[in-house]
Design an enzyme around this catalytic site. Structure first.
Site, PDB file in Angstrom:
ATOM      1  N   PHE A  14       1.686  -2.472  42.087  1.00 41.87           N
ATOM      2  CA  PHE A  14      -0.059  -2.272  43.064  1.00 41.87           C
ATOM      3  C   PHE A  14      -1.253  -3.511  42.632  1.00 41.87           C
ATOM      4  O   PHE A  14      -0.661  -4.620  43.259  1.00 41.87           O
ATOM      5  CB  PHE A  14      -0.120  -1.010  43.151  1.00 41.87           C
ATOM      6  CG  PHE A  14      -1.752  -0.662  43.908  1.00 41.87           C
ATOM      7  CD1 PHE A  14      -2.023  -1.724  45.629  1.00 41.87           C
ATOM      8  CD2 PHE A  14      -2.772  -0.800  43.475  1.00 41.87           C
ATOM      9  CE1 PHE A  14      -3.926  -2.303  45.414  1.00 41.87           C
ATOM     10  CE2 PHE A  14      -3.976  -0.647  43.720  1.00 41.87           C
ATOM     11  CZ  PHE A  14      -4.498  -1.864  44.596  1.00 41.87           C
TER      12      PHE A  14
ATOM     13  N   TYR B 104       0.034  10.054  29.748  1.00 42.35           N
ATOM     14  CA  TYR B 104      -1.129   9.322  30.606  1.00 42.35           C
ATOM     15  C   TYR B 104      -2.556   8.841  29.414  1.00 42.35           C
ATOM     16  O   TYR B 104      -2.488   7.899  28.898  1.00 42.35           O
ATOM     17  CB  TYR B 104      -0.770   9.754  31.505  1.00 42.35           C
ATOM     18  CG  TYR B 104      -1.898   8.444  32.063  1.00 42.35           C
ATOM     19  CD1 TYR B 104      -0.942   6.860  32.609  1.00 42.35           C
ATOM     20  CD2 TYR B 104      -3.037   8.243  32.834  1.00 42.35           C
ATOM     21  CE1 TYR B 104      -1.885   6.287  33.009  1.00 42.35           C
ATOM     22  CE2 TYR B 104      -3.794   7.252  33.684  1.00 42.35           C
ATOM     23  CZ  TYR B 104      -3.091   6.195  34.074  1.00 42.35           C
ATOM     24  OH  TYR B 104      -3.539   4.696  34.231  1.00 42.35           O
TER      25      TYR B 104
ATOM     26  N   TYR C  93      -4.168  -4.709  16.768  1.00 41.03           N
ATOM     27  CA  TYR C  93      -3.242  -6.565  15.984  1.00 41.03           C
ATOM     28  C   TYR C  93      -4.576  -7.710  16.559  1.00 41.03           C
ATOM     29  O   TYR C  93      -4.552  -8.553  16.147  1.00 41.03           O
ATOM     30  CB  TYR C  93      -2.849  -6.609  17.352  1.00 41.03           C
ATOM     31  CG  TYR C  93      -0.891  -6.216  17.562  1.00 41.03           C
ATOM     32  CD1 TYR C  93      -0.659  -4.992  17.245  1.00 41.03           C
ATOM     33  CD2 TYR C  93       0.118  -7.403  16.624  1.00 41.03           C
ATOM     34  CE1 TYR C  93       1.189  -4.819  16.822  1.00 41.03           C
ATOM     35  CE2 TYR C  93       1.470  -7.010  16.461  1.00 41.03           C
ATOM     36  CZ  TYR C  93       1.769  -5.353  16.262  1.00 41.03           C
ATOM     37  OH  TYR C  93       2.709  -5.775  16.036  1.00 41.03           O
TER      38      TYR C  93
ATOM     39  N   ARG D 265      -1.464   8.827  45.489  1.00 38.77           N
ATOM     40  CA  ARG D 265      -2.437   9.036  44.347  1.00 38.77           C
ATOM     41  C   ARG D 265      -3.377   8.957  45.777  1.00 38.77           C
ATOM     42  O   ARG D 265      -3.028   8.770  46.596  1.00 38.77           O
ATOM     43  CB  ARG D 265      -3.050   7.472  43.714  1.00 38.77           C
ATOM     44  CG  ARG D 265      -2.200   7.459  42.766  1.00 38.77           C
ATOM     45  CD  ARG D 265      -2.415   6.278  41.614  1.00 38.77           C
ATOM     46  NE  ARG D 265      -1.623   5.462  42.147  1.00 38.77           N
ATOM     47  CZ  ARG D 265      -1.150   4.452  41.284  1.00 38.77           C
ATOM     48  NH1 ARG D 265      -2.230   3.770  39.838  1.00 38.77           N
ATOM     49  NH2 ARG D 265       0.035   3.698  41.160  1.00 38.77           N
TER      50      ARG D 265
HETATM   51  N1  LIG Z   1      -4.282   1.988  39.937  1.00 37.19           N
HETATM   52  C1  LIG Z   1      -5.653   2.345  39.647  1.00 37.19           C
HETATM   53  O1  LIG Z   1      -7.101   3.284  40.124  1.00 37.19           O
HETATM   54  C2  LIG Z   1      -5.441   2.089  37.799  1.00 37.19           C
HETATM   55  C3  LIG Z   1      -6.337   2.480  37.337  1.00 37.19           C
HETATM   56  C4  LIG Z   1      -6.327   2.921  36.417  1.00 37.19           C
HETATM   57  C5  LIG Z   1      -5.584   2.367  35.543  1.00 37.19           C
HETATM   58  N2  LIG Z   1      -4.091   1.218  36.255  1.00 37.19           N
HETATM   59  C6  LIG Z   1      -3.938   0.677  35.392  1.00 37.19           C
HETATM   60  O2  LIG Z   1      -2.810  -0.332  35.946  1.00 37.19           O
HETATM   61  C7  LIG Z   1      -1.808  -0.603  35.921  1.00 37.19           C
HETATM   62  C8  LIG Z   1      -1.566  -1.172  37.024  1.00 37.19           C
HETATM   63  O3  LIG Z   1      -1.594   0.221  38.226  1.00 37.19           O
HETATM   64  P1  LIG Z   1      -0.792   0.381  39.326  1.00 37.19           P
HETATM   65  O4  LIG Z   1      -2.173   1.120  39.795  1.00 37.19           O
HETATM   66  O5  LIG Z   1      -0.270  -1.315  39.359  1.00 37.19           O
HETATM   67  O6  LIG Z   1       0.190   1.537  38.880  1.00 37.19           O
HETATM   68  P2  LIG Z   1       2.261   1.041  39.687  1.00 37.19           P
HETATM   69  O7  LIG Z   1       1.953   2.624  39.446  1.00 37.19           O
HETATM   70  O8  LIG Z   1       1.979   1.196  41.362  1.00 37.19           O
HETATM   71  O9  LIG Z   1       2.253   0.203  38.622  1.00 37.19           O
HETATM   72  C9  LIG Z   1       2.919   0.115  37.589  1.00 37.19           C
HETATM   73  C10 LIG Z   1       3.830  -1.081  37.235  1.00 37.19           C
HETATM   74  O10 LIG Z   1       4.881  -0.665  35.566  1.00 37.19           O
HETATM   75  C11 LIG Z   1       5.700  -0.150  36.307  1.00 37.19           C
HETATM   76  N3  LIG Z   1       6.853  -0.103  34.816  1.00 37.19           N
HETATM   77  C12 LIG Z   1       6.173   1.308  34.359  1.00 37.19           C
HETATM   78  N4  LIG Z   1       6.626   1.670  33.604  1.00 37.19           N
HETATM   79  C13 LIG Z   1       7.487   0.370  33.201  1.00 37.19           C
HETATM   80  C14 LIG Z   1       8.039   0.015  31.876  1.00 37.19           C
HETATM   81  N5  LIG Z   1       8.716   0.776  31.280  1.00 37.19           N
HETATM   82  N6  LIG Z   1       8.533  -1.046  31.589  1.00 37.19           N
HETATM   83  C15 LIG Z   1       8.634  -2.177  32.785  1.00 37.19           C
HETATM   84  N7  LIG Z   1       8.122  -1.512  33.736  1.00 37.19           N
HETATM   85  C16 LIG Z   1       7.472  -0.504  34.409  1.00 37.19           C
HETATM   86  C17 LIG Z   1       6.251   0.494  37.228  1.00 37.19           C
HETATM   87  O11 LIG Z   1       7.686   0.708  37.894  1.00 37.19           O
HETATM   88  C18 LIG Z   1       5.003  -0.449  38.132  1.00 37.19           C
HETATM   89  O12 LIG Z   1       5.393  -1.355  38.874  1.00 37.19           O
HETATM   90  C19 LIG Z   1      -0.848   0.337  35.146  1.00 37.19           C
HETATM   91  O13 LIG Z   1      -1.829  -0.144  33.555  1.00 37.19           O
HETATM   92  C20 LIG Z   1      -2.283   1.535  34.958  1.00 37.19           C
HETATM   93  O14 LIG Z   1      -2.373   2.193  34.108  1.00 37.19           O
HETATM   94  C21 LIG Z   1      -4.651   1.697  37.264  1.00 37.19           C
END
Ligand SMILES: NC(=O)c1ccc[n+]([C@@H]2O[C@H](COP(=O)([O-])OP(=O)(O)OC[C@H]3O[C@@H](n4cnc5c(N)ncnc54)[C@H](O)[C@@H]3O)[C@@H](O)[C@H]2O)c1
Length: 344
Positions: free
Chosen positions: A35, A171, A185, A216
């Site tokens: 996303f 998580y 790092y 979600r």
């Molecule tokens: N959306 C939110 O509200 C929110 C809140 C807090 C933190 N985040 C952080 O922002 C980032 C993006 O979140 P998002 O909401 O877009 O989630 P999302 O699930 O849409 O995107 C995460 C992507 O990471 C990929 N992925 C997972 N494990 C992987 C791996 N081992 N190797 C390669 N790709 C992998 C998934 O296929 C997915 O496309 C994440 O790090 C998440 O922890 C998001």
């Protein structure tokens, strides 16, 4: 102009002068088919930067980046971040790969830890060897765990009240460890890290793969309301969240990555508009004109340790980045609902 093009325009405007650093630069974006990642890739590609997007599609979808695949300045590599290797040279690394949805990370707890711990170390190693200009980790408000009321809004210097051995620990602790790797790092190898603690973010493409299945909360409610299906609320609905629209989130992340002289900084990026889950559902029902019924069912995943309140203290983001979320919840929800209707 389409709604998405309009939203990209908003992000560019918010970046102002800092956006000029994007053109001609190479970005490695992990989790780029997710996303937030796909919006990030869209922004960089449309502003003349080059993106290598690495994603194993465990949670994201190729649908999110299908429109970018023909662009000369975009490349998709299907790979896990734990084993990704590259001969290419990058100016910036943005490490977003993670399993961020509670039902999914509870189903794949080991993989969740691996992307946060092994994957983060691997990306930091690439950053160290290549002497990149900037490394951004997308961490989370979940590093704060379940803060007491006096820590709401939550500032960056709150250390957290987190369970290291429980249904959210894979998580939360993966991100806490990822932050510790970044700090190490930066201290030991001068890698120019910046950490965004993201609070709940929403908008088009959130959980595209299966919004009705494990989505979600916000997107799941909106999806069910648009389709006039029953909505189940876990608990009494008094728990709160502060939802940030995607355009604001991307502008905040890019400012954090691109501004000079802020290496090693940790910054909350989110919205200050706190709302209870019960009121969120009411707002969604009003905006969709839905006939969905509210029902009580057993949660589809383990909700123990679910935080009671979430609201960021944005003082640091405002002062350091000159950034704050501008989109009201109702406006962002309306755009998201339109997208759900259009994408079916
Ligand atoms: N959306 C939110 O509200 C929110 C809140 C807090 C933190 N985040 C952080 O922002 C980032 C993006 O979140 P998002 O909401 O877009 O989630 P999302 O699930 O849409 O995107 C995460 C992507 O990471 C990929 N992925 C997972 N494990 C992987 C791996 N081992 N190797 C390669 N790709 C992998 C998934 O296929 C997915 O496309 C994440 O790090 C998440 O922890 C998001």
């Amino acid at each position: 102009m389409s709604m998405l093009e309009n939203d990209l325009g908003e992000i560019k405007n918010s970046l102002g002068e800092h956006g000029k650093q994007i053109s001609g630069r190479n970005f490695l974006v992990t989790g780029g088919a997710g996303f937030i990642g796909s919006w990030f890739c869209d922004t960089i590609v449309s502003m003349g930067g080059t993106v290598v997007c690495v994603d194993n599609l465990s949670a994201g979808s190729e649908k999110n980046i299908a429109h970018l695949l023909k662009a000369a300045n975009f490349k998709f590599v299907k790979a896990g971040v734990e084993e990704f290797e590259t001969g290419e040279k990058f100016d910036y690394i943005v490490h977003m790969a993670s399993i961020a949805s509670p039902p999914l990370y509870q189903k794949f707890p080991v993989e969740t830890l691996d992307s946060g711990v092994l994957g983060t170390k691997r990306m930091l190693e690439i950053a160290r060897k290549q002497k990149v200009k900037g490394f951004l980790l997308t961490s989370t408000s979940e590093v704060y765990g379940n803060p007491p009321n006096e820590m709401i809004p939550t500032p960056e210097n709150y250390y957290g009240y987190v369970n290291s051995y429980g249904p959210r620990s894979m998580y939360d602790e993966s991100k806490r460890c990822a932050e510790a790797y970044c700090y190490s790092y930066w201290k030991q190898h001068n890698v120019p890290v910046r950490i965004a603690r993201i609070f709940n973010t929403y908008g088009p493409r959130l959980d595209t793969k299966n919004p009705s299945g494990y989505g979600r909360a916000l997107i799941k409610f909106a999806y069910l309301a648009v389709n006039n299906k029953s909505i189940s609320m876990y608990g009494d609905g008094s728990q709160t969240r502060s939802f940030c629209y995607i355009t604001d989130q991307i502008a905040g992340l890019l400012k954090l990555l691109l501004l000079p002289n802020i290496d090693g900084e940790v910054v909350n990026i989110g919205s200050e508009e706190e709302i209870s889950i019960g009121d969120l559902i009411k707002t969604i029902l009003k905006l969709t004109g839905s006939s969905s019924k509210l029902i009580n069912t057993k949660p589809a995943y383990d909700i123990r340790d679910d935080p009671l309140r979430r609201k960021p203290d944005l003082s640091k983001a405002k002062k350091m980045l000159g950034w704050g979320a501008k989109t009201s919840l109702e406006h962002g929800l309306s755009k998201t609902i339109s997208w759900i209707k259009e994408s079916g």
